[in-house]
Enzyme design. Sequence first.
Site, mmCIF file in Angstrom:
data_model
loop_
_atom_site.group_PDB
_atom_site.id
_atom_site.type_symbol
_atom_site.label_atom_id
_atom_site.label_comp_id
_atom_site.label_asym_id
_atom_site.label_seq_id
_atom_site.Cartn_x
_atom_site.Cartn_y
_atom_site.Cartn_z
ATOM 1 N N ALA A 1 9.496 -0.323 3.524
ATOM 2 C CA ALA A 1 8.743 0.019 5.054
ATOM 3 C C ALA A 1 9.024 0.764 5.738
ATOM 4 C CB ALA A 1 8.364 -1.191 4.996
ATOM 5 N N GLY A 2 8.038 1.625 6.368
ATOM 6 C CA GLY A 2 8.627 2.584 7.538
ATOM 7 C C GLY A 2 6.963 2.525 8.323
ATOM 8 N N GLN B 1 12.355 17.638 11.947
ATOM 9 C CA GLN B 1 10.782 18.087 12.229
ATOM 10 C C GLN B 1 10.335 18.185 12.971
ATOM 11 O OE1 GLN B 1 8.755 19.748 11.069
ATOM 12 N NE2 GLN B 1 7.933 18.768 9.091
ATOM 13 N N GLY C 1 9.378 14.178 -0.117
ATOM 14 C CA GLY C 1 8.957 15.238 0.244
ATOM 15 C C GLY C 1 6.963 14.701 0.663
ATOM 16 N N TYR D 1 11.974 9.884 14.431
ATOM 17 C CA TYR D 1 11.905 9.454 12.347
ATOM 18 C C TYR D 1 13.096 10.035 12.171
ATOM 19 C CZ TYR D 1 9.108 9.357 7.805
ATOM 20 O OH TYR D 1 8.733 9.340 6.781
ATOM 21 N N ARG E 1 0.487 -1.110 -0.134
ATOM 22 C CA ARG E 1 -0.428 0.080 -0.030
ATOM 23 C C ARG E 1 0.934 1.590 -0.380
ATOM 24 N NH1 ARG E 1 -0.903 1.787 5.520
ATOM 25 N NH2 ARG E 1 -0.463 0.090 7.034
#
Length: 240
Positions: free
Chosen positions: A83-84, A141, A178, A147, A12
Amino acid sequence: MARVVVVTGGTRGIGEAISLALKNAGYKVAANYAGNDERAKAFTDRTGIAAYKWDVSSFDDCAAGIKKVEAELGPVEVIVNNAGITRDATMKKMNRQAWDEVLDTNLGGCYNMCKAAWDGMLSRGFGRIVNIGSINGQAGQYGQVNYAAAKSGIHGFTKALGQEGAAKGITVNAIAPGYIDTDMVAAVPAEVLAKIVARIPVGRLGQASEIARGVLFLVADEGGFITGSTMSINGGQHMY
Ligand SMILES: NC(=O)c1ccc[n+]([C@@H]2O[C@H](COP(=O)([O-])OP(=O)(O)OC[C@H]3O[C@@H](n4cnc5c(N)ncnc54)[C@H](OP(=O)(O)O)[C@@H]3O)[C@@H](O)[C@H]2O)c1
């Protein structure tokens, strides 16, 4: 002979687009996923691409997963470490579990997958590895020390392993997306997302297929001189 590629998190989001683009380009694709059987089944029904369930944060599961794919499809010559997960929180609230899960999956998964396929790539004198990093690994971030650290680690990992593979026919590159329109970004509150989009010079979120185009470019047989590089695909948001 069609080359065999494993796309982690390939059922996905960005991974799905990568799996599809590679299949359409003639690769034999194995799409790995973690646990969402329903989405994986729908993906296989729709695309005809085989889905393989294992957890990339597990060293042993990655070794067994690569073995299974090789038994069923042939030697794995291309890996896309896509994958993350996110477990966002400010430092004040981030517990050790949120740190470990993100590091073990996003960065540990890269090591586990490369380690499982590396000897085979060395012995055949050919390999293509693409690691999906992030703009947030380049720029940082708020609320994402886990992350950002994992993704930043991916960029270092890519440059180091690229040096090891360079004389052996194995290229290792990264893509730093991005903000892309997937479930991961849909989880961001609407008002925060509106502010993010306002900072993207192109004026919109990216599409998963726009990341897949970059992967296709990097894994091509003709890409032997491109290694250790990071391709930023972010609508001009961060020039790095
Ligand atoms: N979306 C963005 O804006 C954006 C921006 C920069 C970078 N990225 C990176 O791009 C990659 C894909 O993001 P996405 O937005 O497409 O994510 P997504 O829609 O949340 O999909 C994540 C995929 O990874 C799989 N996965 C998660 N943990 C796993 C594990 N431990 N073992 C195996 N598979 C696992 C999921 O499997 P299940 O379906 O079984 O859960 C799913 O297929 C990630 O590395 C992300 O950090 C995304």
